[in-house]
Design a protein around this motif. Structure first.
Motif, PDB file in Angstrom:
ATOM      1  N   ALA A   1      16.182  18.496  70.897  1.00 61.61           N
ATOM      2  CA  ALA A   1      14.806  17.951  70.882  1.00 61.61           C
ATOM      3  C   ALA A   1      14.086  18.225  72.044  1.00 61.61           C
ATOM      4  N   TYR A   2      13.239  19.449  72.141  1.00 62.82           N
ATOM      5  CA  TYR A   2      12.365  19.718  72.998  1.00 62.82           C
ATOM      6  C   TYR A   2      11.182  18.969  73.081  1.00 62.82           C
ATOM      7  N   ILE A   3      10.539  18.187  74.063  1.00 62.34           N
ATOM      8  CA  ILE A   3       9.385  17.540  73.879  1.00 62.34           C
ATOM      9  C   ILE A   3       8.084  18.221  74.322  1.00 62.34           C
ATOM     10  N   ASP A   4       8.297  18.964  75.224  1.00 66.60           N
ATOM     11  CA  ASP A   4       6.902  19.628  75.824  1.00 66.60           C
ATOM     12  C   ASP A   4       7.160  21.253  75.328  1.00 66.60           C
ATOM     13  N   PHE A   5       5.946  21.611  75.106  1.00 69.12           N
ATOM     14  CA  PHE A   5       5.908  22.988  74.581  1.00 69.12           C
ATOM     15  C   PHE A   5       4.782  23.667  75.250  1.00 69.12           C
ATOM     16  N   PRO A   6       4.881  24.853  75.624  1.00 68.94           N
ATOM     17  CA  PRO A   6       6.009  25.952  75.382  1.00 68.94           C
ATOM     18  C   PRO A   6       7.240  25.721  76.370  1.00 68.94           C
ATOM     19  N   VAL A   7       8.346  26.087  75.788  1.00 72.58           N
ATOM     20  CA  VAL A   7       9.562  25.827  76.687  1.00 72.58           C
ATOM     21  C   VAL A   7      10.335  27.156  76.646  1.00 72.58           C
ATOM     22  N   GLU A   8      11.047  27.339  77.740  1.00 73.08           N
ATOM     23  CA  GLU A   8      11.896  28.629  78.026  1.00 73.08           C
ATOM     24  C   GLU A   8      13.307  28.192  77.613  1.00 73.08           C
ATOM     25  N   ALA A   9      13.754  29.094  76.472  1.00 74.48           N
ATOM     26  CA  ALA A   9      14.966  28.893  76.013  1.00 74.48           C
ATOM     27  C   ALA A   9      15.954  30.189  76.320  1.00 74.48           C
ATOM     28  N   THR A  10      17.329  29.746  76.564  1.00 75.21           N
ATOM     29  CA  THR A  10      18.241  30.708  76.669  1.00 75.21           C
ATOM     30  C   THR A  10      19.248  30.688  75.692  1.00 75.21           C
ATOM     31  N   VAL A  11      20.023  31.739  75.788  1.00 74.79           N
ATOM     32  CA  VAL A  11      21.126  31.815  74.544  1.00 74.79           C
ATOM     33  C   VAL A  11      22.046  30.661  74.801  1.00 74.79           C
ATOM     34  N   VAL A  12      22.506  30.071  73.574  1.00 79.98           N
ATOM     35  CA  VAL A  12      23.328  28.914  73.719  1.00 79.98           C
ATOM     36  C   VAL A  12      24.731  29.471  73.009  1.00 79.98           C
ATOM     37  N   GLY A  13      25.635  29.249  73.897  1.00 80.17           N
ATOM     38  CA  GLY A  13      27.146  29.585  73.810  1.00 80.17           C
ATOM     39  C   GLY A  13      28.016  28.433  73.672  1.00 80.17           C
ATOM     40  N   ASP A  14      27.651  27.508  72.614  1.00 88.40           N
ATOM     41  CA  ASP A  14      28.398  26.401  72.269  1.00 88.40           C
ATOM     42  C   ASP A  14      29.421  26.667  71.411  1.00 88.40           C
ATOM     43  N   ARG A  15      30.814  26.619  71.899  1.00 88.87           N
ATOM     44  CA  ARG A  15      32.046  26.854  71.107  1.00 88.87           C
ATOM     45  C   ARG A  15      32.406  25.771  70.079  1.00 88.87           C
ATOM     46  N   VAL A  16      32.344  24.544  70.764  1.00 95.68           N
ATOM     47  CA  VAL A  16      32.575  23.156  70.066  1.00 95.68           C
ATOM     48  C   VAL A  16      31.762  22.726  68.893  1.00 95.68           C
TER      49      VAL A  16
END
Length: 135
Positions: free
Chosen positions: A61-76
């Motif tokens: 839930a990003y609120i402010d745009f533009p936002v910088e995102a990186t690769v998400v590596g969530d294994r759970v």
């Protein structure tokens, strides 16, 4: 002897491909991507210069745009991810084209340093068995 000479370029090409894949993946995970709106979160493309690794980041839930995102590596709780193989291949090819001259210069430099550091002796190991000349 000719068989060994033929395998050297193959090994060099394989090493270059492995290095290009590793570099492409590293750039993909390190470089952030700017997401302009909430609707763009459904398909965020990572990879440079061609986006090939796509993730659906709508659960964040990003609120402010533009936002910088990186690769998400969530294994759970993994994020929906898609890989486009054609842009990935293009990224690897471009990375290999950049790494090739860099690797050639480094290998020649290391070889020149090794030749300078090697003692110039006429030891028994460095002579040819047939004629007694240095190898």
């Amino acid at each position: 002897m000719t068989r060994r000479r033929r395998s050297v370029p193959v090994l060099q090409a394989l090493g270059l491909i492995v290095a290009a894949v590793a570099t492409s993946w590293t750039l993909t995970t390190i470089l952030p991507v700017t997401v302009a709106s909430a609707s763009a979160l459904s398909d965020v493309g990572f990879g440079w210069p061609f986006p090939w690794y796509h993730q659906d980041l709508t659960r964040f839930a990003y609120i402010d745009f533009p936002v910088e995102a990186t690769v998400v590596g969530d294994r759970v709780s993994p994020v929906p991810t898609r890989v486009d193989w054609l842009p990935f291949t293009a990224d690897v090819a471009l990375t290999a084209l950049v790494l090739w001259p860099v690797a050639a210069v480094l290998i020649r430099g290391v070889a020149a340093l090794a030749l300078r550091a090697a003692p110039a002796t006429g030891s028994r190991e460095a002579t040819d068995r047939r004629g007694g000349t240095p190898a």
